[in-house]
Design an enzyme around this catalytic site. Sequence first.
Site, PDB file in Angstrom:
ATOM      1  N   GLY A 136     -76.944   3.498  24.720  1.00 41.44           N
ATOM      2  CA  GLY A 136     -76.618   3.357  26.133  1.00 41.44           C
ATOM      3  C   GLY A 136     -75.899   4.565  26.691  1.00 41.44           C
ATOM      4  O   GLY A 136     -75.611   5.539  25.991  1.00 41.44           O
ATOM      5  N   HIS A 137     -75.613   4.464  27.977  1.00 42.41           N
ATOM      6  CA  HIS A 137     -74.840   5.501  28.663  1.00 42.41           C
ATOM      7  C   HIS A 137     -74.295   4.900  29.950  1.00 42.41           C
ATOM      8  O   HIS A 137     -74.965   4.104  30.612  1.00 42.41           O
ATOM      9  CB  HIS A 137     -75.700   6.713  28.994  1.00 42.41           C
ATOM     10  CG  HIS A 137     -74.956   8.010  28.966  1.00 42.41           C
ATOM     11  ND1 HIS A 137     -73.911   8.297  29.844  1.00 42.41           N
ATOM     12  CD2 HIS A 137     -75.072   9.085  28.159  1.00 42.41           C
ATOM     13  CE1 HIS A 137     -73.441   9.503  29.576  1.00 42.41           C
ATOM     14  NE2 HIS A 137     -74.126  10.008  28.556  1.00 42.41           N
ATOM     15  N   GLY A 146     -72.062   5.748  33.728  1.00 40.50           N
ATOM     16  CA  GLY A 146     -71.890   6.814  34.701  1.00 40.50           C
ATOM     17  C   GLY A 146     -70.945   6.405  35.807  1.00 40.50           C
ATOM     18  O   GLY A 146     -70.801   5.219  36.099  1.00 40.50           O
ATOM     19  N   GLY A 158     -66.682   6.156  43.785  1.00 41.22           N
ATOM     20  CA  GLY A 158     -66.791   4.761  44.182  1.00 41.22           C
ATOM     21  C   GLY A 158     -68.084   4.099  43.748  1.00 41.22           C
ATOM     22  O   GLY A 158     -68.441   3.041  44.286  1.00 41.22           O
ATOM     23  N   SER A 204     -73.322   9.871  35.215  1.00 43.20           N
ATOM     24  CA  SER A 204     -73.665  10.476  33.924  1.00 43.20           C
ATOM     25  C   SER A 204     -74.825   9.823  33.199  1.00 43.20           C
ATOM     26  O   SER A 204     -75.277  10.358  32.180  1.00 43.20           O
ATOM     27  CB  SER A 204     -72.431  10.493  33.018  1.00 43.20           C
ATOM     28  OG  SER A 204     -71.516  11.477  33.458  1.00 43.20           O
TER      29      SER A 204
END
Length: 451
Positions: free
Chosen positions: A291-292, A294, A298, A58
């Site tokens: 921020g982000h 994701g 795994g 993401s």
Amino acid sequence: MSDVTLSEFVDATATRFGIPGVAVGVLADGRDVFACHGVTSLDNPQPVDSDTLFHLGSVTKTYTATALMRLVEEGRVELDAPVRTYLPELALADEDAAARITVANLLNHTAGLDWNLLVDTGDGEDALAEFVARLPELDLIAAPGARASYSQAGYCLAGRIIEKVTGQPFEQALAELILAPLGLTNSFFAQHEITARRFAEGHNAEADGSLTVARLWRPSRANNAGGGLASSASDQLRWARFHLGDGGAALPTDALLAMRRPTVALRASTLGDAIGIGWFLRDIDGVRTIGHGGSGNGQFSELLIVPERDFAIIVMSNAGPEGIACNRAIVRWALEHYLGVLDRDPEPLPYDPSRATELIGAYAIDAMTLTIAGDEAGLNLAVGVKPEIRAASDQDVPPDYPAAAIGLLPGDEYIVTAGGLRGQLGYFSRDESGAVVGIDLGGRLFQRVGA
């Protein structure tokens, strides 16, 4: 602050959490520092370096949001315009919602759309168009603008807007709008381009704790706008420099600053205190960050930028369920050691069984069930793929998160205190009568099911 110290911490942390491969990039004092650990794959081990490709998950959403901001700057898209301005064919389960949802609602997760629609519309250039045509099947969890709830489907819609406005497939448009102008030459969507280079494979833990390679690289092409990009630590620091103000011809500084301004507040969320345009905003120890994160099959990534200190860190790891905890530990260490900024979890209240009773039950989104169970000793939280979804899939589905302890905080908030999700914050939501009807985890609303 020596590079060796960062490398030593990354090595020790990756080893402690059992992660085969980790890539870390830090931008501090105007220079890039990299620390890489381990191998790309247990089956076909190659050393991880700063150019190794990881699945960003993401974090891709920051690229999609920025591409739309370029179109806004060019006068081709308006943030406050209804989505139907660009996608007149949009249909949803609720006609009023379909008419009212705006482009901005998609970018700050306030469209009222559930998490996602689990359909595979193929790898053709019509993948996003076919996905949008299936959206009447998607549940709506709130009226547009009423609340934030993290939605992959919303970013799929944003990607389709980019396609319609540019007349190009999403991936080509993003490359021309963002990747090429910024010189991000080591970032790709297409699997054949990824596998032609050194890339990290994801790993998942078996019941005995051993790791096996996750064979599914990413979901279907329609999800690329919300999570399909693969990139390297070196490219991610270039991306961070761009958003720190080095916009160049791609996007003026005022547009970059607009993406950092709060548009909707978040409550008890590990994601942040608010959402800007594509970014989660969080104050840590008195310092504003953007921020982000994701996740893939795994693989886990975390990008954090501290604009007022010209600092950024990217961490990418290739094993679950401990990848989240590993990334978080490295980010926190870097904040403390480079900036003197401390990030600490809140302390749970003493356990009160009477308070916990009304919280016990099952909560669900499209493909997953979250279960709260407990006894006199405490509460725990488990998250798993619905059995019917797992049974019907012919692909490599990530394992469940087994029951792990949670602690209650003031109000209806909580923190996960053990397991692969430890440190995650959330809250229980109530209806007008005061009954518990949902639980937020990772920014997503899981609605209560059953009695």
